[in-house]
Structures are given as C-alpha cells and as structure tokens.
Design a protein around this motif. Structure first.
Motif, PDB file in Angstrom:
ATOM      1  N   SER A   1       5.436   9.032  -7.675  1.00 31.65           N
ATOM      2  CA  SER A   1       4.158   9.728  -7.865  1.00 31.65           C
ATOM      3  C   SER A   1       3.069   8.809  -8.403  1.00 31.65           C
ATOM      4  CB  SER A   1       4.344  10.932  -8.796  1.00 31.65           C
ATOM      5  OG  SER A   1       5.256  11.854  -8.234  1.00 31.65           O
ATOM      6  N   PRO A   2       2.870   7.652  -7.797  1.00 32.37           N
ATOM      7  CA  PRO A   2       1.777   6.799  -8.269  1.00 32.37           C
ATOM      8  C   PRO A   2       0.432   7.448  -7.968  1.00 32.37           C
ATOM      9  CG  PRO A   2       2.627   5.943  -6.212  1.00 32.37           C
ATOM     10  CD  PRO A   2       3.540   7.073  -6.608  1.00 32.37           C
ATOM     11  N   ASN A   3      -0.580   7.053  -8.704  1.00 35.91           N
ATOM     12  CA  ASN A   3      -1.927   7.529  -8.456  1.00 35.91           C
ATOM     13  C   ASN A   3      -2.853   6.311  -8.357  1.00 35.91           C
ATOM     14  OD1 ASN A   3      -2.865   6.866 -11.224  1.00 35.91           O
ATOM     15  ND2 ASN A   3      -1.478   8.533 -11.808  1.00 35.91           N
ATOM     16  N   PRO A   4      -4.076   6.501  -7.892  1.00 35.51           N
ATOM     17  CA  PRO A   4      -4.982   5.342  -7.707  1.00 35.51           C
ATOM     18  C   PRO A   4      -5.183   4.506  -8.972  1.00 35.51           C
ATOM     19  CG  PRO A   4      -5.825   7.226  -6.511  1.00 35.51           C
ATOM     20  CD  PRO A   4      -4.646   7.732  -7.297  1.00 35.51           C
ATOM     21  N   GLU A   5      -5.029   5.114 -10.145  1.00 34.54           N
ATOM     22  CA  GLU A   5      -5.180   4.362 -11.395  1.00 34.54           C
ATOM     23  C   GLU A   5      -4.044   3.360 -11.615  1.00 34.54           C
ATOM     24  OE1 GLU A   5      -7.781   7.337 -11.071  1.00 34.54           O
ATOM     25  OE2 GLU A   5      -5.647   7.830 -11.312  1.00 34.54           O
ATOM     26  N   ASP A   6      -2.985   3.469 -10.837  1.00 30.96           N
ATOM     27  CA  ASP A   6      -1.874   2.513 -10.932  1.00 30.96           C
ATOM     28  C   ASP A   6      -2.119   1.276 -10.072  1.00 30.96           C
ATOM     29  OD1 ASP A   6       0.267   5.361 -10.886  1.00 30.96           O
ATOM     30  OD2 ASP A   6      -0.225   4.135 -12.644  1.00 30.96           O
ATOM     31  N   THR A   7      -3.194   1.258  -9.323  1.00 30.10           N
ATOM     32  CA  THR A   7      -3.517   0.101  -8.500  1.00 30.10           C
ATOM     33  C   THR A   7      -3.760  -1.123  -9.377  1.00 30.10           C
ATOM     34  OG1 THR A   7      -4.481   1.411  -6.708  1.00 30.10           O
ATOM     35  CG2 THR A   7      -5.190  -0.879  -6.889  1.00 30.10           C
TER      36      THR A   7
ATOM     37  N   LEU B   1       0.846  -1.193   0.000  1.00 30.67           N
ATOM     38  CA  LEU B   1       0.000   0.000   0.000  1.00 30.67           C
ATOM     39  C   LEU B   1       0.882   1.243   0.000  1.00 30.67           C
ATOM     40  CD1 LEU B   1      -2.853   1.275   0.299  1.00 30.67           C
ATOM     41  CD2 LEU B   1      -2.519   1.099   2.778  1.00 30.67           C
ATOM     42  N   VAL B   2       0.577   2.171  -0.888  1.00 26.25           N
ATOM     43  CA  VAL B   2       1.329   3.416  -0.961  1.00 26.25           C
ATOM     44  C   VAL B   2       0.352   4.559  -1.175  1.00 26.25           C
ATOM     45  CG1 VAL B   2       1.735   3.144  -3.453  1.00 26.25           C
ATOM     46  CG2 VAL B   2       3.270   4.579  -2.097  1.00 26.25           C
ATOM     47  N   GLN B   3       0.667   5.705  -0.620  1.00 28.49           N
ATOM     48  CA  GLN B   3      -0.186   6.883  -0.825  1.00 28.49           C
ATOM     49  C   GLN B   3       0.110   7.519  -2.175  1.00 28.49           C
ATOM     50  OE1 GLN B   3       0.288   9.567   2.526  1.00 28.49           O
ATOM     51  NE2 GLN B   3      -1.636   8.805   3.398  1.00 28.49           N
ATOM     52  N   ALA B   4      -0.893   8.091  -2.757  1.00 22.35           N
ATOM     53  CA  ALA B   4      -0.702   8.825  -4.005  1.00 22.35           C
ATOM     54  C   ALA B   4       0.376   9.889  -3.804  1.00 22.35           C
ATOM     55  CB  ALA B   4      -2.004   9.457  -4.452  1.00 22.35           C
ATOM     56  N   GLY B   5       1.288   9.979  -4.773  1.00 21.39           N
ATOM     57  CA  GLY B   5       2.373  10.935  -4.666  1.00 21.39           C
ATOM     58  C   GLY B   5       3.597  10.414  -3.950  1.00 21.39           C
ATOM     59  N   GLY B   6       3.499   9.221  -3.391  1.00 23.75           N
ATOM     60  CA  GLY B   6       4.633   8.625  -2.698  1.00 23.75           C
ATOM     61  C   GLY B   6       5.549   7.892  -3.660  1.00 23.75           C
TER      62      GLY B   6
ATOM     63  N   GLY C   1      20.035  -2.374 -21.896  1.00 24.97           N
ATOM     64  CA  GLY C   1      19.583  -1.239 -21.110  1.00 24.97           C
ATOM     65  C   GLY C   1      18.603  -0.308 -21.799  1.00 24.97           C
ATOM     66  N   MET C   2      18.162  -0.647 -22.991  1.00 23.09           N
ATOM     67  CA  MET C   2      17.156   0.180 -23.659  1.00 23.09           C
ATOM     68  C   MET C   2      15.803  -0.065 -23.005  1.00 23.09           C
ATOM     69  SD  MET C   2      18.279  -0.205 -27.632  1.00 23.09           S
ATOM     70  CE  MET C   2      16.972   0.872 -28.161  1.00 23.09           C
ATOM     71  N   THR C   3      15.047   1.004 -22.833  1.00 25.84           N
ATOM     72  CA  THR C   3      13.781   0.915 -22.112  1.00 25.84           C
ATOM     73  C   THR C   3      12.621   1.449 -22.938  1.00 25.84           C
ATOM     74  OG1 THR C   3      14.095   3.084 -21.095  1.00 25.84           O
ATOM     75  CG2 THR C   3      14.925   1.179 -19.884  1.00 25.84           C
ATOM     76  N   ASN C   4      11.440   0.955 -22.638  1.00 31.99           N
ATOM     77  CA  ASN C   4      10.223   1.579 -23.141  1.00 31.99           C
ATOM     78  C   ASN C   4       9.128   1.416 -22.103  1.00 31.99           C
ATOM     79  OD1 ASN C   4       8.321  -0.723 -23.921  1.00 31.99           O
ATOM     80  ND2 ASN C   4      10.157  -1.290 -25.042  1.00 31.99           N
ATOM     81  N   TYR C   5       8.189   2.358 -22.137  1.00 26.94           N
ATOM     82  CA  TYR C   5       7.144   2.439 -21.126  1.00 26.94           C
ATOM     83  C   TYR C   5       5.788   2.655 -21.784  1.00 26.94           C
ATOM     84  CZ  TYR C   5      11.113   3.483 -18.046  1.00 26.94           C
ATOM     85  OH  TYR C   5      12.299   3.441 -17.356  1.00 26.94           O
ATOM     86  N   THR C   6       4.737   2.203 -21.123  1.00 24.14           N
ATOM     87  CA  THR C   6       3.414   2.583 -21.555  1.00 24.14           C
ATOM     88  C   THR C   6       3.230   4.067 -21.250  1.00 24.14           C
ATOM     89  OG1 THR C   6       1.074   1.983 -21.478  1.00 24.14           O
ATOM     90  CG2 THR C   6       2.232   2.046 -19.378  1.00 24.14           C
ATOM     91  N   ASN C   7       2.448   4.761 -22.067  1.00 20.44           N
ATOM     92  CA  ASN C   7       2.370   6.225 -21.963  1.00 20.44           C
ATOM     93  C   ASN C   7       1.942   6.702 -20.581  1.00 20.44           C
ATOM     94  OD1 ASN C   7       3.201   6.704 -24.589  1.00 20.44           O
ATOM     95  ND2 ASN C   7       1.124   6.734 -25.417  1.00 20.44           N
ATOM     96  N   SER C   8       1.077   5.969 -19.921  1.00 22.62           N
ATOM     97  CA  SER C   8       0.518   6.449 -18.657  1.00 22.62           C
ATOM     98  C   SER C   8       1.539   6.502 -17.518  1.00 22.62           C
ATOM     99  CB  SER C   8      -0.674   5.579 -18.244  1.00 22.62           C
ATOM    100  OG  SER C   8      -0.254   4.242 -18.007  1.00 22.62           O
ATOM    101  N   VAL C   9       2.685   5.836 -17.664  1.00 22.18           N
ATOM    102  CA  VAL C   9       3.677   5.839 -16.585  1.00 22.18           C
ATOM    103  C   VAL C   9       4.954   6.580 -16.964  1.00 22.18           C
ATOM    104  CG1 VAL C   9       2.774   3.615 -15.802  1.00 22.18           C
ATOM    105  CG2 VAL C   9       4.879   3.673 -17.159  1.00 22.18           C
TER     106      VAL C   9
END
Length: 121
Positions: free
Chosen positions: A84-90, A11-16, A55-63
């Motif tokens: 900086s996670p948000n509730p949508e990252d749950t 469990l983490v708070q939003a913004g943590g 070491g090449m990386t790629n991410y989904t846009n939302s993160v």
C-alpha cells in the motif's frame, strides 16, 4: 571493501506492492543491523526501517503497518516489502549495513548506491 547492491525499485501504483532487495558482499567479519533509508527530492535522508541480526525491527511512523523489513543472514541480504505505498513514499531508497571488520571490532556503516521508487496516484 564492502559492497551493497540494491534491486527491485521502479514504478508502482498507489495501493500496490513492491519488494526491494539488497545483498552485501565483500570482506567483513559479521553484519550487525541492516536497514533502509530514503531521500525524496528536496528532503533530508530519513531512516525507514532497521532490523538487527536477532530479527528485532523498528520503523519510521509513516510506514508502520505498510512496510516490512526482513533479512536472510545466510545470503547477507535484506528486504523491504512495501505494501500500500502512496505518492509520499516516492524517493531514492538506500540499503544500509552495519558491519564489523575482520581487522578490528569497530562497527562500520555503509550504504548502497540507491534505487528509485516512484509511486503513482
């Protein structure tokens, strides 16, 4: 047999911040790409981030800009730094590894059992 074991969820708070780890063990010749996927209730599993063995990386846009994937090849371990996670990252987060068998050049894909990440608002 290749085994992936995740740790660091919770469990983490939003913004943590939160860091996930995943160690790959077993019998394999090499590990190519490693990554993280996630699945929220009622949603399909989605790719979050991938890192190649160079070491090449790629991410989904939302993160992008919030999450960082890294790996330690000596430890066969991949990490996901969640800032900086948000509730949508749950979601349940699954570690992923693309590995080459000692018996052939075929690239296998395996996942861990998953670790729950809950972001409170």
């Amino acid at each position: 047999q290749v085994r992936l074991v995740e740790s660091g969820g919770g469990l983490v708070q939003a913004g943590g911040s939160l860091r996930l780890s995943c160690e790959v063990s077993g019998r394999f010749n090499s590990i190519n790409a490693m990554g993280w996927d996630r699945q929220a209730p009622g949603n399909q599993r989605e790719l979050v981030a991938t890192i190649t063995n160079e070491g090449m990386t790629n991410y989904t846009n939302s993160v992008k800009g919030r999450f960082t994937i890294s790996r330690d090849n000596a430890k066969n371990t991949v990490y996901l730094e969640m800032n900086s996670p948000n509730p949508e990252d749950t979601a349940v987060y699954y570690c992923r590894a693309h590995w080459v068998s000692v018996y052939s050049t075929y690239v296998h894909q395996s996942w861990g059992q998953g670790t729950q990440v809950t972001v409170s608002s």
